[in-house]
Write a protein that holds these residues in place. Structure first.
Motif, PDB file in Angstrom:
ATOM      1  N   GLN A   1       0.837  -1.195   0.000  1.00 24.83           N
ATOM      2  CA  GLN A   1       0.000   0.000   0.000  1.00 24.83           C
ATOM      3  C   GLN A   1       0.875   1.250   0.000  1.00 24.83           C
ATOM      4  O   GLN A   1       2.071   1.188   0.295  1.00 24.83           O
ATOM      5  CB  GLN A   1      -0.908   0.019   1.240  1.00 24.83           C
ATOM      6  CG  GLN A   1      -1.834  -1.174   1.346  1.00 24.83           C
ATOM      7  CD  GLN A   1      -2.827  -1.220   0.218  1.00 24.83           C
ATOM      8  OE1 GLN A   1      -3.484  -0.224  -0.098  1.00 24.83           O
ATOM      9  NE2 GLN A   1      -2.948  -2.376  -0.416  1.00 24.83           N
ATOM     10  N   GLY A   2       0.235   2.382  -0.296  1.00 28.94           N
ATOM     11  CA  GLY A   2       0.946   3.648  -0.159  1.00 28.94           C
ATOM     12  C   GLY A   2       0.938   4.097   1.294  1.00 28.94           C
ATOM     13  O   GLY A   2       0.136   3.619   2.097  1.00 28.94           O
TER      14      GLY A   2
ATOM     15  N   LEU B   1       6.778   5.231   8.821  1.00 28.42           N
ATOM     16  CA  LEU B   1       7.695   6.133   8.141  1.00 28.42           C
ATOM     17  C   LEU B   1       7.628   7.520   8.766  1.00 28.42           C
ATOM     18  O   LEU B   1       6.547   8.020   9.056  1.00 28.42           O
ATOM     19  CB  LEU B   1       7.320   6.254   6.656  1.00 28.42           C
ATOM     20  CG  LEU B   1       7.494   5.008   5.796  1.00 28.42           C
ATOM     21  CD1 LEU B   1       6.769   5.172   4.468  1.00 28.42           C
ATOM     22  CD2 LEU B   1       8.968   4.726   5.548  1.00 28.42           C
TER      23      LEU B   1
ATOM     24  N   PHE C   1      11.874  11.343   3.357  1.00 36.12           N
ATOM     25  CA  PHE C   1      11.508  10.214   4.216  1.00 36.12           C
ATOM     26  C   PHE C   1      12.719   9.500   4.789  1.00 36.12           C
ATOM     27  O   PHE C   1      13.773   9.412   4.147  1.00 36.12           O
ATOM     28  CB  PHE C   1      10.691   9.194   3.420  1.00 36.12           C
ATOM     29  CG  PHE C   1       9.267   9.584   3.181  1.00 36.12           C
ATOM     30  CD1 PHE C   1       8.921  10.389   2.110  1.00 36.12           C
ATOM     31  CD2 PHE C   1       8.262   9.144   4.029  1.00 36.12           C
ATOM     32  CE1 PHE C   1       7.605  10.756   1.887  1.00 36.12           C
ATOM     33  CE2 PHE C   1       6.947   9.494   3.817  1.00 36.12           C
ATOM     34  CZ  PHE C   1       6.610  10.310   2.744  1.00 36.12           C
ATOM     35  N   GLY C   2      12.531   8.940   5.988  1.00 37.90           N
ATOM     36  CA  GLY C   2      13.468   7.961   6.517  1.00 37.90           C
ATOM     37  C   GLY C   2      13.149   6.588   5.943  1.00 37.90           C
ATOM     38  O   GLY C   2      12.198   6.430   5.164  1.00 37.90           O
ATOM     39  N   ASN C   3      13.941   5.589   6.348  1.00 35.83           N
ATOM     40  CA  ASN C   3      13.740   4.233   5.833  1.00 35.83           C
ATOM     41  C   ASN C   3      12.738   3.421   6.637  1.00 35.83           C
ATOM     42  O   ASN C   3      12.470   2.269   6.314  1.00 35.83           O
ATOM     43  CB  ASN C   3      15.069   3.500   5.764  1.00 35.83           C
ATOM     44  CG  ASN C   3      15.927   4.010   4.621  1.00 35.83           C
ATOM     45  OD1 ASN C   3      15.420   4.435   3.590  1.00 35.83           O
ATOM     46  ND2 ASN C   3      17.239   3.982   4.810  1.00 35.83           N
TER      47      ASN C   3
ATOM     48  N   TYR D   1       7.258   9.928  -6.209  1.00 33.59           N
ATOM     49  CA  TYR D   1       8.319   9.359  -5.389  1.00 33.59           C
ATOM     50  C   TYR D   1       8.683   7.982  -5.945  1.00 33.59           C
ATOM     51  O   TYR D   1       7.843   7.276  -6.510  1.00 33.59           O
ATOM     52  CB  TYR D   1       7.862   9.166  -3.934  1.00 33.59           C
ATOM     53  CG  TYR D   1       7.837  10.424  -3.107  1.00 33.59           C
ATOM     54  CD1 TYR D   1       6.736  11.276  -3.132  1.00 33.59           C
ATOM     55  CD2 TYR D   1       8.914  10.758  -2.294  1.00 33.59           C
ATOM     56  CE1 TYR D   1       6.712  12.433  -2.356  1.00 33.59           C
ATOM     57  CE2 TYR D   1       8.898  11.908  -1.519  1.00 33.59           C
ATOM     58  CZ  TYR D   1       7.791  12.738  -1.560  1.00 33.59           C
ATOM     59  OH  TYR D   1       7.780  13.880  -0.792  1.00 33.59           O
TER      60      TYR D   1
ATOM     61  N   GLN E   1      10.221   4.287  -4.540  1.00 31.23           N
ATOM     62  CA  GLN E   1      10.479   3.544  -3.308  1.00 31.23           C
ATOM     63  C   GLN E   1      11.099   2.189  -3.639  1.00 31.23           C
ATOM     64  O   GLN E   1      10.503   1.381  -4.346  1.00 31.23           O
ATOM     65  CB  GLN E   1       9.197   3.353  -2.494  1.00 31.23           C
ATOM     66  CG  GLN E   1       9.459   2.745  -1.118  1.00 31.23           C
ATOM     67  CD  GLN E   1       8.229   2.748  -0.224  1.00 31.23           C
ATOM     68  OE1 GLN E   1       7.098   2.737  -0.697  1.00 31.23           O
ATOM     69  NE2 GLN E   1       8.437   2.771   1.091  1.00 31.23           N
TER      70      GLN E   1
ATOM     71  N   GLY F   1      12.385  -2.012   1.299  1.00 32.36           N
ATOM     72  CA  GLY F   1      13.055  -1.766   2.568  1.00 32.36           C
ATOM     73  C   GLY F   1      13.523  -0.337   2.774  1.00 32.36           C
ATOM     74  O   GLY F   1      14.201  -0.041   3.757  1.00 32.36           O
ATOM     75  N   LYS F   2      13.152   0.550   1.860  1.00 30.08           N
ATOM     76  CA  LYS F   2      13.580   1.946   1.978  1.00 30.08           C
ATOM     77  C   LYS F   2      12.357   2.861   2.033  1.00 30.08           C
ATOM     78  O   LYS F   2      11.248   2.475   1.669  1.00 30.08           O
ATOM     79  CB  LYS F   2      14.429   2.348   0.765  1.00 30.08           C
ATOM     80  CG  LYS F   2      15.710   1.529   0.588  1.00 30.08           C
ATOM     81  CD  LYS F   2      16.733   1.895   1.609  1.00 30.08           C
ATOM     82  CE  LYS F   2      18.019   1.127   1.450  1.00 30.08           C
ATOM     83  NZ  LYS F   2      18.950   1.741   0.542  1.00 30.08           N
ATOM     84  N   GLY F   3      12.595   4.100   2.462  1.00 29.14           N
ATOM     85  CA  GLY F   3      11.534   5.089   2.412  1.00 29.14           C
ATOM     86  C   GLY F   3      11.410   5.677   1.022  1.00 29.14           C
ATOM     87  O   GLY F   3      12.320   5.556   0.202  1.00 29.14           O
ATOM     88  N   PRO F   4      10.289   6.318   0.725  1.00 32.02           N
ATOM     89  CA  PRO F   4      10.121   6.950  -0.589  1.00 32.02           C
ATOM     90  C   PRO F   4      11.162   8.041  -0.816  1.00 32.02           C
ATOM     91  O   PRO F   4      11.495   8.798   0.101  1.00 32.02           O
ATOM     92  CB  PRO F   4       8.711   7.548  -0.509  1.00 32.02           C
ATOM     93  CG  PRO F   4       8.003   6.755   0.546  1.00 32.02           C
ATOM     94  CD  PRO F   4       9.052   6.414   1.541  1.00 32.02           C
TER      95      PRO F   4
ATOM     96  N   PHE G   1      12.116  11.341  -3.134  1.00 32.21           N
ATOM     97  CA  PHE G   1      11.466  12.374  -3.939  1.00 32.21           C
ATOM     98  C   PHE G   1      12.025  12.412  -5.356  1.00 32.21           C
ATOM     99  O   PHE G   1      13.239  12.367  -5.568  1.00 32.21           O
ATOM    100  CB  PHE G   1      11.661  13.739  -3.269  1.00 32.21           C
ATOM    101  CG  PHE G   1      11.232  14.903  -4.110  1.00 32.21           C
ATOM    102  CD1 PHE G   1      12.171  15.739  -4.677  1.00 32.21           C
ATOM    103  CD2 PHE G   1       9.889  15.159  -4.330  1.00 32.21           C
ATOM    104  CE1 PHE G   1      11.786  16.814  -5.461  1.00 32.21           C
ATOM    105  CE2 PHE G   1       9.491  16.224  -5.106  1.00 32.21           C
ATOM    106  CZ  PHE G   1      10.450  17.060  -5.679  1.00 32.21           C
TER     107      PHE G   1
ATOM    108  N   LEU H   1       5.450   5.940  -6.552  1.00 31.71           N
ATOM    109  CA  LEU H   1       4.293   6.457  -5.817  1.00 31.71           C
ATOM    110  C   LEU H   1       3.951   7.861  -6.278  1.00 31.71           C
ATOM    111  O   LEU H   1       4.839   8.694  -6.478  1.00 31.71           O
ATOM    112  CB  LEU H   1       4.599   6.506  -4.316  1.00 31.71           C
ATOM    113  CG  LEU H   1       4.808   5.176  -3.596  1.00 31.71           C
ATOM    114  CD1 LEU H   1       5.470   5.404  -2.243  1.00 31.71           C
ATOM    115  CD2 LEU H   1       3.488   4.452  -3.416  1.00 31.71           C
TER     116      LEU H   1
ATOM    117  N   THR I   1      -1.464   3.871  -4.267  1.00 29.10           N
ATOM    118  CA  THR I   1      -0.907   2.602  -3.792  1.00 29.10           C
ATOM    119  C   THR I   1       0.351   2.203  -4.550  1.00 29.10           C
ATOM    120  O   THR I   1       0.995   1.223  -4.201  1.00 29.10           O
ATOM    121  CB  THR I   1      -1.942   1.468  -3.884  1.00 29.10           C
ATOM    122  OG1 THR I   1      -2.420   1.416  -5.223  1.00 29.10           O
ATOM    123  CG2 THR I   1      -3.104   1.704  -2.935  1.00 29.10           C
TER     124      THR I   1
END
Lengths: 116, 109
Positions: A41-42, A91, A107-109, B36, B38, B41-44, B46, B87, B101
């Motif tokens: 999901q987002g 997050l 964002f962080g991980n 974004y 992704q 295992g990582k954040g999005p 930019f 995303l 999503t």
């Protein structure tokens, strides 16, 4: 640091335990956000701070969820009496100013929380 | 209700095979449309912000475009390292970021 840092990266909790997730935003960033991301999901909005003020907590799923940012820098998301449905990636993101349309979120991980 | 819908959910491409990802939005008072990337295992991470219909932004093999109802992320001659989830998110008039999503892209050599 250069980016948003979150700890721990992984957390396994037994149902009913309390957990605390930490976020160190980019230095100087005014805004800080917490999101919850379920598998496939987002990210979904939880809460938002501008400096130390919590301006929006409309996304927190229940009163078991609590977030703070007492000095306008580091933030902690606390979940009390964890339930299995709390399992997700949490997050944290920060942005330079207070208007999302002007500056993007960084964002962080994330912290992957698994409740057993 | 504000909503962002992305399609397809998953896309498999051969290296070099160009394609487009779609983001349809219904966001009150749209104040910005973000893309974004992704990785697992990582954040999005930019990529782009678009503000008005007709605007385009490019970065390497990626180009983002915006209309009044949709945004497209065009990928030209993709490489395996472009494999990721992409995303799309819109900022509404209460300054809230609404995410879709995502589209899971796999590029095969």
């Amino acid at each position: 640091g250069a980016g948003v840092s979150q700890s721990p990266r992984y957390k396994v909790a037994k149902r009913g335990q309390d957990v605390a997730l930490r976020c160190d935003p980019i230095s100087g960033h005014v805004s800080l956000f917490w999101y919850q991301q379920a598998l496939g999901q987002g990210p979904e909005f939880l809460t938002y701070f501008q400096n130390e003020a919590q301006l929006d907590k409309s996304g927190l799923p229940s009163d078991r969820f609590f977030a703070e940012r007492p000095e306008g820098s580091v933030s902690t998301l606390k979940i009390q009496r964890t339930q299995q449905e709390d399992s997700a990636v949490y997050l944290c993101a920060s942005s330079l100013d207070g208007t999302l349309g002007n500056s993007p979120l960084h964002f962080g991980n994330g912290t992957r929380l698994t409740v057993t | 209700e504000d909503q962002v819908t992305q399609s397809p959910e998953a896309l498999r491409l051969q290296e070099g095979e160009s394609s487009s990802l779609n983001c349809s939005y219904t966001v009150s008072g749209l104040r910005g449309l973000f893309w974004y990337r992704q990785d697992p295992g990582k954040g999005p991470e930019f990529l782009f912000t678009l503000y008005s219909a007709g605007e385009e932004k490019e970065k390497e093999r990626l180009k983002a475009t915006l209309t009044k109802k949709e945004s497209f992320l065009h990928i030209t001659a993709p490489k395996p390292e472009d494999s990721a989830t992409y995303l799309c998110a819109g900022v509404n008039n209460t300054d809230k970021l609404i995410f879709g999503t995502g589209t899971r892209l796999q590029v095969f050599p």
